[in-house]
Design an enzyme around this catalytic site. Structure first.
Site, PDB file in Angstrom:
ATOM      1  CE1 TYR A 189       1.122   8.508  -6.177  1.00 54.30           C
ATOM      2  CE2 TYR A 189      -0.504   9.066  -7.856  1.00 54.30           C
ATOM      3  CZ  TYR A 189      -0.187   8.515  -6.626  1.00 54.30           C
ATOM      4  OH  TYR A 189      -1.187   7.958  -5.855  1.00 54.30           O
TER       5      TYR A 189
ATOM      6  CE  LYS B 171       0.600   4.932  -6.321  1.00 54.73           C
ATOM      7  NZ  LYS B 171       0.468   3.979  -5.220  1.00 54.73           N
TER       8      LYS B 171
ATOM      9  CB  ILE C   2      -9.558   8.213  -1.002  1.00 52.93           C
ATOM     10  CG1 ILE C   2      -9.705   7.158  -2.103  1.00 52.93           C
ATOM     11  CG2 ILE C   2     -10.111   7.714   0.326  1.00 52.93           C
ATOM     12  CD1 ILE C   2     -11.110   6.692  -2.398  1.00 52.93           C
ATOM     13  CG  LEU C   3     -13.050  13.364   0.607  1.00 54.19           C
ATOM     14  CD1 LEU C   3     -14.359  13.981   1.076  1.00 54.19           C
ATOM     15  CD2 LEU C   3     -12.084  14.458   0.156  1.00 54.19           C
TER      16      LEU C   3
ATOM     17  CG  ASN D  24      -1.848   1.173   1.281  1.00 51.90           C
ATOM     18  OD1 ASN D  24      -2.592   1.403   0.323  1.00 51.90           O
ATOM     19  ND2 ASN D  24      -1.827   1.924   2.367  1.00 51.90           N
TER      20      ASN D  24
ATOM     21  CB  SER E 254      -3.011   6.098  -8.278  1.00 49.53           C
ATOM     22  OG  SER E 254      -3.578   7.371  -8.529  1.00 49.53           O
TER      23      SER E 254
HETATM   24  N1  LIG Z   1      -5.778   9.299  -0.804  1.00 42.57           N
HETATM   25  C1  LIG Z   1      -5.965   9.314  -2.119  1.00 42.57           C
HETATM   26  O1  LIG Z   1      -6.779  10.105  -2.658  1.00 42.57           O
HETATM   27  C2  LIG Z   1      -5.231   8.325  -3.010  1.00 42.57           C
HETATM   28  C3  LIG Z   1      -5.541   8.317  -4.373  1.00 42.57           C
HETATM   29  C4  LIG Z   1      -4.888   7.422  -5.219  1.00 42.57           C
HETATM   30  C5  LIG Z   1      -3.957   6.530  -4.700  1.00 42.57           C
HETATM   31  N2  LIG Z   1      -3.651   6.562  -3.368  1.00 42.57           N
HETATM   32  C6  LIG Z   1      -2.662   5.586  -2.906  1.00 42.57           C
HETATM   33  O2  LIG Z   1      -3.107   4.978  -1.711  1.00 42.57           O
HETATM   34  C7  LIG Z   1      -1.991   4.569  -0.926  1.00 42.57           C
HETATM   35  C8  LIG Z   1      -2.168   5.086   0.492  1.00 42.57           C
HETATM   36  O3  LIG Z   1      -2.192   6.507   0.442  1.00 42.57           O
HETATM   37  P1  LIG Z   1      -2.920   7.422   1.555  1.00 42.57           P
HETATM   38  O4  LIG Z   1      -3.714   8.445   0.852  1.00 42.57           O
HETATM   39  O5  LIG Z   1      -3.569   6.579   2.603  1.00 42.57           O
HETATM   40  O6  LIG Z   1      -1.656   8.223   2.089  1.00 42.57           O
HETATM   41  P2  LIG Z   1      -0.869   8.118   3.450  1.00 42.57           P
HETATM   42  O7  LIG Z   1       0.229   9.132   3.347  1.00 42.57           O
HETATM   43  O8  LIG Z   1      -1.806   8.223   4.591  1.00 42.57           O
HETATM   44  O9  LIG Z   1      -0.265   6.638   3.402  1.00 42.57           O
HETATM   45  C9  LIG Z   1       0.988   6.321   2.834  1.00 42.57           C
HETATM   46  C10 LIG Z   1       1.728   5.399   3.785  1.00 42.57           C
HETATM   47  O10 LIG Z   1       2.991   5.078   3.205  1.00 42.57           O
HETATM   48  C11 LIG Z   1       3.984   5.145   4.227  1.00 42.57           C
HETATM   49  N3  LIG Z   1       5.298   5.435   3.628  1.00 42.57           N
HETATM   50  C12 LIG Z   1       5.620   6.483   2.833  1.00 42.57           C
HETATM   51  N4  LIG Z   1       6.926   6.400   2.471  1.00 42.57           N
HETATM   52  C13 LIG Z   1       7.437   5.284   3.051  1.00 42.57           C
HETATM   53  C14 LIG Z   1       8.735   4.650   3.046  1.00 42.57           C
HETATM   54  N5  LIG Z   1       9.740   5.175   2.361  1.00 42.57           N
HETATM   55  N6  LIG Z   1       8.892   3.505   3.740  1.00 42.57           N
HETATM   56  C15 LIG Z   1       7.860   2.970   4.441  1.00 42.57           C
HETATM   57  N7  LIG Z   1       6.612   3.511   4.477  1.00 42.57           N
HETATM   58  C16 LIG Z   1       6.406   4.663   3.796  1.00 42.57           C
HETATM   59  C17 LIG Z   1       3.512   6.275   5.128  1.00 42.57           C
HETATM   60  O11 LIG Z   1       4.107   6.137   6.413  1.00 42.57           O
HETATM   61  C18 LIG Z   1       1.999   6.051   5.144  1.00 42.57           C
HETATM   62  O12 LIG Z   1       1.624   5.149   6.157  1.00 42.57           O
HETATM   63  C19 LIG Z   1      -0.742   5.112  -1.642  1.00 42.57           C
HETATM   64  O13 LIG Z   1      -0.177   4.087  -2.430  1.00 42.57           O
HETATM   65  C20 LIG Z   1      -1.312   6.219  -2.538  1.00 42.57           C
HETATM   66  O14 LIG Z   1      -0.505   6.462  -3.678  1.00 42.57           O
HETATM   67  C21 LIG Z   1      -4.272   7.431  -2.520  1.00 42.57           C
END
Ligand SMILES: NC(=O)c1ccc[n+]([C@@H]2O[C@H](COP(=O)([O-])OP(=O)(O)OC[C@H]3O[C@@H](n4cnc5c(N)ncnc54)[C@H](O)[C@@H]3O)[C@@H](O)[C@H]2O)c1
Length: 206
Positions: free
Chosen positions: A95, A99, A128-129, A27, A82
């Site tokens: 990015y 992805k 995602i909010l 993730n 994503s």
């Molecule tokens: N929130 C959105 O709208 C959205 C949209 C598309 C994709 N995503 C994807 O969903 C996933 C989760 O994102 P999120 O929105 O919950 O963000 P988030 O920042 O809450 O979660 C990302 C997690 O990755 C961990 N992380 C980052 N760099 C790291 C590293 N070098 N080593 C270990 N851990 C690391 C962080 O500690 C965090 O827990 C990601 O892959 C993101 O690209 C999110």
């Protein structure tokens, strides 16, 4: 390079605590709106970092878990992609490319280890909010996403939270190599539809 200390500590803890690993959600993901720009202007070090964190992390996590899954008689991977892995954009080239790479690596793992009863799928969120998104995104950006969603609301963490256990469970036992887009129909709607609706409604009222 990824911090190799983090995966190795987590790996030994997982096996010590649970004996094996049969479900792995890859993730981790990062974006950087300041340095990850268009192809000419993006920062090359940031390209390497983002592809390491977003794509190589899937490779590293998976190659650790696969031998354990084979030994256990099977398993399931869920890789977080994503919407940006399915489209082009004006910025965030690293990015989007990383992805998209994850989406195809998902297919490769599915193809290579299916006969070992290992399935590999992905989930591709739209906006995602999450708390971070709620706190950091200006209303104008949220409005742009809402305008182009087919559905009239934003995605929430639960929308991903219900998809991942489905892909982990036997309820999805004939699904592999797929990435499910959980994005409110953002990519299903023709991008011109909202402007076209304005035209249609204007024409109706005349
Ligand atoms: N929130 C959105 O709208 C959205 C949209 C598309 C994709 N995503 C994807 O969903 C996933 C989760 O994102 P999120 O929105 O919950 O963000 P988030 O920042 O809450 O979660 C990302 C997690 O990755 C961990 N992380 C980052 N760099 C790291 C590293 N070098 N080593 C270990 N851990 C690391 C962080 O500690 C965090 O827990 C990601 O892959 C993101 O690209 C999110």
């Amino acid at each position: 390079m990824l911090d190799k200390q983090i995966p190795s500590r987590q790996q030994s803890t997982t096996i010590e605590q649970y004996g094996t690993v049969t479900v792995l959600v890859n993730n981790v993901g990062l974006t950087n709106q300041h340095k990850d720009l268009d192809v000419v202007n993006l920062d090359l070090e940031e390209w390497d970092w983002l592809t390491d964190v977003n794509l190589k992390s899937i490779l590293l996590g998976s190659r650790f878990a696969i031998p354990h899954m084979v030994k256990a008689g099977g398993g399931s991977f869920i890789n977080t992609a994503s919407m940006a892995g399915f489209t082009g954009d004006s910025v965030r080239s690293a990015y989007g490319a990383s992805k998209a790479g994850g989406v195809n690596l998902t297919r490769y793992i599915a193809a290579q280890y299916g006969k070992d009863h290992i399935r590999c799928n992905g989930v591709a969120p739209g906006l995602i909010l999450s708390p971070a998104a709620k706190n950091n995104m200006p209303q104008v950006v949220l409005d742009i996403f809402a305008k182009f969603n087919a559905l009239p609301y934003h995605g929430e963490a639960d929308d991903i939270g219900y998809t991942v256990p489905f892909l982990a469970s036997d309820e999805s036992k004939f699904i592999t190599g797929q990435t499910i887009q959980v994005e409110g129909g953002h990519l299903s709607a023709n991008p011109s539809i909202s402007d076209f609706n304005v035209y249609v409604n204007k024409a109706k009222s005349n």
